[in-house]
Write an enzyme that holds these catalytic residues in place. Structure first.
Site, PDB file in Angstrom:
ATOM      1  N   ARG A  51       0.641  -1.208  -0.116  1.00 33.71           N
ATOM      2  CA  ARG A  51       0.175   0.063   0.160  1.00 33.71           C
ATOM      3  C   ARG A  51       0.802   1.341   0.125  1.00 33.71           C
ATOM      4  NH1 ARG A  51      -1.548   3.183   4.253  1.00 33.71           N
ATOM      5  NH2 ARG A  51      -1.471   1.417   5.685  1.00 33.71           N
ATOM      6  N   ASP A  98      -3.393  17.814 -17.334  1.00 30.07           N
ATOM      7  CA  ASP A  98      -3.968  16.461 -17.512  1.00 30.07           C
ATOM      8  C   ASP A  98      -3.545  16.176 -18.861  1.00 30.07           C
ATOM      9  OD1 ASP A  98      -5.487  14.017 -18.238  1.00 30.07           O
ATOM     10  OD2 ASP A  98      -7.139  14.436 -16.830  1.00 30.07           O
ATOM     11  N   TYR A 154     -12.638  16.493 -18.271  1.00 30.22           N
ATOM     12  CA  TYR A 154     -13.211  15.351 -17.994  1.00 30.22           C
ATOM     13  C   TYR A 154     -14.652  15.695 -17.033  1.00 30.22           C
ATOM     14  CZ  TYR A 154     -14.175  10.774 -16.082  1.00 30.22           C
ATOM     15  OH  TYR A 154     -14.897   9.608 -15.613  1.00 30.22           O
ATOM     16  N   LYS A 179      -6.480   4.897 -19.697  1.00 34.32           N
ATOM     17  CA  LYS A 179      -6.507   5.324 -21.404  1.00 34.32           C
ATOM     18  C   LYS A 179      -5.207   5.042 -22.135  1.00 34.32           C
ATOM     19  CE  LYS A 179     -10.418   6.915 -19.952  1.00 34.32           C
ATOM     20  NZ  LYS A 179     -10.275   7.380 -18.623  1.00 34.32           N
TER      21      LYS A 179
HETATM   22  N1  PLP Z   1      -8.658  12.588 -17.128  1.00 32.60           N
HETATM   23  C1  PLP Z   1      -9.422  12.489 -18.211  1.00 32.60           C
HETATM   24  C2  PLP Z   1      -9.045  13.406 -19.476  1.00 32.60           C
HETATM   25  C3  PLP Z   1     -10.356  11.383 -18.602  1.00 32.60           C
HETATM   26  O1  PLP Z   1     -10.937  11.214 -19.782  1.00 32.60           O
HETATM   27  C4  PLP Z   1     -10.578  10.494 -17.531  1.00 32.60           C
HETATM   28  C5  PLP Z   1     -11.794   9.437 -17.699  1.00 32.60           C
HETATM   29  O2  PLP Z   1     -12.222   9.244 -18.567  1.00 32.60           O
HETATM   30  C6  PLP Z   1     -10.090  10.726 -16.288  1.00 32.60           C
HETATM   31  C7  PLP Z   1      -9.052  11.798 -15.991  1.00 32.60           C
HETATM   32  C8  PLP Z   1     -10.341   9.833 -15.006  1.00 32.60           C
HETATM   33  O3  PLP Z   1      -9.914   8.602 -14.932  1.00 32.60           O
HETATM   34  P1  PLP Z   1     -10.079   7.267 -14.463  1.00 32.60           P
HETATM   35  O4  PLP Z   1     -11.420   6.725 -15.279  1.00 32.60           O
HETATM   36  O5  PLP Z   1      -9.134   6.207 -14.746  1.00 32.60           O
HETATM   37  O6  PLP Z   1     -10.389   7.649 -13.111  1.00 32.60           O
END
Ligand code: PLP
Length: 387
Positions: free
Chosen positions: A54, A178, A106, A203
């Site tokens: 962990r 991001d 997102y 992704k």
């Molecule tokens: N950032 C982006 C641009 C995303 O498209 C997503 C999810 O679709 C996330 C963060 C969140 O990721 P996770 O689903 O792995 O928690």
């Protein structure tokens, strides 16, 4: 890993220590606990001795974290149990003075900023596209963390990362990017001045739609701040997930280069299709951010969006007819996906807010996979021809 090696080589070789059996790929250490006094393997680098999974103190996690650091040319990296774990940890570790999100993002990120963080007394602000000039006043007010996506979800706008980093730093704030949509193959935010890079590794980094993970990359002191929160919140993934991600990173460059090429081909074809009002893809010469994208990115990514003529019902009809593009959330995998943001990722938003953010009812977001691009084009053609 030494920067004498180029990107693809580093993706494959970073973090690979010598194995007692000569294994070409690293073993999975399932163990939740380790007895340092019994260890005979030489300790590599600056990693703490393996102790408790962990905490992230597990050799399998160390391997993938070296790969994650090297793909973003960062000094340090952490793997998380999901992209949202990385994002929420970053906000808790670095954003207690206030988090401002610039541009579209997102839906889950926006929900975190409007829902959970304010419950903890953390000030948050969302600047919709066009409201960017409001950023300086918020920074002057003491907001400590600027959070952006580039290209943005779902409308593929490109943010000027160097300018945002400069502005944030002038006020003593930090910039977190991001980089999920762009991937480190196409864009390196740390080199542009960002303090932290975040990923939904679910992704493109994972790339096969078979793992859920997140990642954060940056300077050692910043990553240490996130590490303390990851440990206490228990946001470390399993060693199995870390191993799957390690496998995926080895093929990152070839996958993304193919996705870049196929997406550009489809975007150019869709841009002149009579059933399509508009295509959102930074690689198109006609895209509003094309000049910025050319400066900031080396490829334009596997994501694109299109506005279908006829609004919600036409877009829904097109989705129903598509055969190769699966109607499923997520993105960045080997298989192509389609989503209707107004019905899925941004459904929680009011119509007025979606309009303010330029997310039309007829918008479709495509994640272009590794299928033959001509098969993908034919699938889109048969779905759009009757609209
Ligand atoms: N950032 C982006 C641009 C995303 O498209 C997503 C999810 O679709 C996330 C963060 C969140 O990721 P996770 O689903 O792995 O928690």
């Amino acid at each position: 890993m030494s920067t004498e090696y180029r990107f693809a080589t580093r993706c494959i070789r970073a973090g690979m220590g010598a194995d007692v059996h000569g294994a070409a790929r690293p073993p999975i250490y399932h163990s939740t606990t380790f007895a340092p006094a019994e260890a005979t393997a030489p300790q590599s680098g600056d990693d703490p001795p393996p102790l408790y999974t962990r905490y992230g103190h597990n050799p399998t996690l160390y391997t993938v974290e070296r790969q994650l650091a090297t793909v973003e040319a960062a000094d340090a990296a952490l793997i998380f149990s999901a992209g949202m774990a990385a994002l929420s940890t970053a906000c808790l570790a670095l954003g207690r003075a206030g988090v401002v999100c610039v541009g579209n993002a997102y839906g889950g990120t926006l929900d975190l900023l409007t829902g959970q963080l304010p419950q903890l007394g953390i000030a948050t602000a969302l600047l919709a596209p066009g409201e960017e000039p409001g950023l300086e006043a918020l920074l002057a007010d003491g907001y400590g963390l600027v959070l952006v996506e580039s290209p943005t979800n779902p409308d593929l706008r490109v943010q000027d990362l160097a300018a945002l980093a400069q502005l944030a730093h002038r006020y003593g704030a930090r910039l977190a990017v991001d980089n999920t949509f762009a991937t480190p193959v196409n864009q390196q935010p740390l080199a542009l001045g960002a303090d932290l890079v975040l990923h939904s590794a679910t992704k493109f980094l994972g790339g096969h739609s078979d793992l859920t993970a997140g990642a954060a990359m940056g300077a050692v002191d910043i990553i240490a701040e996130l590490d303390a929160w990851r440990r206490q919140l228990g946001q470390t993934p399993s060693p199995e997930t870390a191993s799957l991600l390690s496998r995926s990173l080895a093929t990152l460059e070839v996958r993304v280069e193919r996705q870049n090429a196929s997406a550009l081909q489809l975007a150019e074809w869709l841009a002149v299709h009579p059933a399509v009002e508009r295509v959102h893809y930074p690689g198109l010469m006609t895209a509003p951010d094309h000049a910025l994208a050319e400066r900031q990115m080396t490829g334009y990514g596997g994501m694109l969006a299109l506005d279908v003529r006829g609004g919600l019902s036409a877009a829904t009809a097109a989705v129903e007819r598509l055969r190769l593009f699966l109607d499923a959330p997520s993105l960045g995998g080997v298989e192509s996906l389609v989503t209707q943001p107004a019905r899925t990722s941004h459904a929680g938003m009011s119509d007025a807010e979606r309009n303010r953010r330029g997310i039309g009812d007829g918008q479709l977001r495509l994640s272009v996979g590794l299928e033959d691009p001509e098969d993908l084009r034919q699938d889109l053609e048969q779905a759009l021809e009757r609209l």
